[in-house]
Design a protein around this motif. Sequence first.
Motif, short mmCIF file in Angstrom:
data_model
loop_
_atom_site.label_atom_id
_atom_site.label_comp_id
_atom_site.label_asym_id
_atom_site.label_seq_id
_atom_site.Cartn_x
_atom_site.Cartn_y
_atom_site.Cartn_z
N ALA A 86 0.81 -1.22 0.00
CA ALA A 86 0.00 0.00 0.00
C ALA A 86 0.84 1.26 0.00
N PHE A 87 2.13 1.17 0.43
CA PHE A 87 3.01 2.34 0.43
C PHE A 87 4.25 2.13 -0.45
N GLY A 88 4.33 0.99 -1.13
CA GLY A 88 5.44 0.76 -2.06
C GLY A 88 6.80 0.73 -1.41
N LEU A 89 6.92 0.03 -0.29
CA LEU A 89 8.16 0.05 0.48
C LEU A 89 9.11 -1.09 0.12
N ARG A 90 10.38 -0.86 0.37
CA ARG A 90 11.38 -1.92 0.29
C ARG A 90 11.36 -2.72 1.60
N ARG A 91 12.02 -3.87 1.60
CA ARG A 91 12.02 -4.73 2.78
C ARG A 91 12.62 -4.03 4.00
N ARG A 92 13.77 -3.42 3.82
CA ARG A 92 14.42 -2.76 4.96
C ARG A 92 13.60 -1.57 5.43
N GLU A 93 12.98 -0.87 4.50
CA GLU A 93 12.17 0.29 4.86
C GLU A 93 11.01 -0.11 5.75
N VAL A 94 10.33 -1.22 5.41
CA VAL A 94 9.18 -1.63 6.22
C VAL A 94 9.63 -2.21 7.55
N ALA A 95 10.77 -2.91 7.57
CA ALA A 95 11.26 -3.49 8.82
C ALA A 95 11.72 -2.42 9.80
N MET A 96 12.22 -1.30 9.30
CA MET A 96 12.78 -0.26 10.17
C MET A 96 11.76 0.80 10.57
N PHE A 115 -8.25 9.62 6.57
CA PHE A 115 -7.41 8.44 6.72
C PHE A 115 -6.91 8.25 8.15
N GLY A 116 -7.20 9.20 9.02
CA GLY A 116 -6.76 9.09 10.39
C GLY A 116 -5.25 9.03 10.50
N ARG A 117 -4.75 8.15 11.37
CA ARG A 117 -3.32 8.06 11.59
C ARG A 117 -2.59 7.42 10.41
N PRO A 172 -6.10 7.45 -2.19
CA PRO A 172 -7.48 7.00 -1.93
C PRO A 172 -7.75 5.56 -2.35
N GLU A 173 -7.07 5.10 -3.42
CA GLU A 173 -7.30 3.73 -3.87
C GLU A 173 -6.81 2.70 -2.87
N MET A 174 -5.97 3.12 -1.93
CA MET A 174 -5.43 2.21 -0.90
C MET A 174 -6.07 2.46 0.46
N ASP A 175 -7.26 3.10 0.50
CA ASP A 175 -7.85 3.43 1.79
C ASP A 175 -8.27 2.20 2.59
N TRP A 176 -8.30 1.03 1.96
CA TRP A 176 -8.58 -0.21 2.69
C TRP A 176 -7.50 -0.51 3.72
N MET A 177 -6.37 0.21 3.62
CA MET A 177 -5.27 0.01 4.57
C MET A 177 -5.57 0.62 5.93
N VAL A 178 -6.49 1.57 6.00
CA VAL A 178 -6.78 2.26 7.26
C VAL A 178 -7.26 1.29 8.34
N PRO A 179 -8.30 0.47 8.12
CA PRO A 179 -8.71 -0.47 9.16
C PRO A 179 -7.65 -1.53 9.47
#
Length: 340
Positions: free
Chosen positions: A164-174, A189-191, A217-224
């Motif tokens: 949903a945010f197009g991250l690399r592995r290290r980016e998401v882990a850190m 979208f809240g927080r 907006p197309e990734m708003d399913w990530m909020v819940p």
Amino acid sequence: MLRGWATQQRSRFLAEATVTQRLRLTRRLAEFSGLYPWQWTPAEGEAFIAHLRGGDRPLALSTARAYEVDLRMFCEYLLDARYGWASLCVDRFGMAPQQVFHQDNSVIHVEDYEGDPSRRPLTYDELQALFDAADGRAEQIRARGVKGALSALRDAAMLKLTYAFGLRRREVAMLDLVDVRSNPKAPQFGRCGMVMVRYGKASRGGPPRRRTVLLVPEMDWMVPVVKHWLHEVRPALGPGKHPALWVTERRGRVSTRLVNEAFVAAKKAAGLDPALDPHCLRHSYVTHLVEFDYPVKFVQDQVGHKFASTTAIYTGVSNEYRNQLLQRALQDRLGRMWEA
């Protein structure tokens, strides 16, 4: 020689892993040839690369080029008069080092992208199957009444956020808790309005690049998904005051290896191509943003690419999207004639 070259690289603030890998590669050539660096000729370098191309796991084209570049840089260091190695070798051994790799025996760069073709964007159906499989693993573990359901829920949320945010592995882990923030321009979208990436891929010798990735907006399913993780699942793991967004059952930060394992487990459960790796989620993100008609500059900033050409490499739009563009162009040009 190796100590001096290592010191030169460290003075340029290159990553220790890069320095170590280059020293190891240089030693490999010395062991393969049975010669000292001042005895090397282009023939030794060519034989070394030819040897690595054989066997059960032949060297990839991009890896071969990287090896040749690293060994060329070592030879350039030896030949640099400012360090005096060439004259020292002549005085002591009667021969001087020479350049092992040159234009005529090195891999030619003819294409913008020479990576593994299996690193492709996933289709929407494949993404859905991947996420359904990740959710299903948690349900299966819970049904068996064994330990690991919370970790499976974490893995499912982590994979979804990676896409949903197009991250690399290290980016998401850190990521830390403070890195997931609200966007004042998108309060709905809240927080989960944006993610602050503080450990982006660094340029050679530079610090990690930072960027802010906005939730589209197309990734708003990530909020819940984020709410469920932050308010229900993560507290159940008992992380205490640990700052990491993604924590293990032992109350530590997840590793990039764990991100890989989470993807592999979901991929197998979904029956997807075994060659796919977690970076496919980033390719998918770029492709889908393009298909959502976001400007290339916006997509480039979202994923932290320095050049638009790099973003183009990641893009693999579907036939359906291209047909829609074609229909739109025909309609704009022919108007009612096309509609008729």
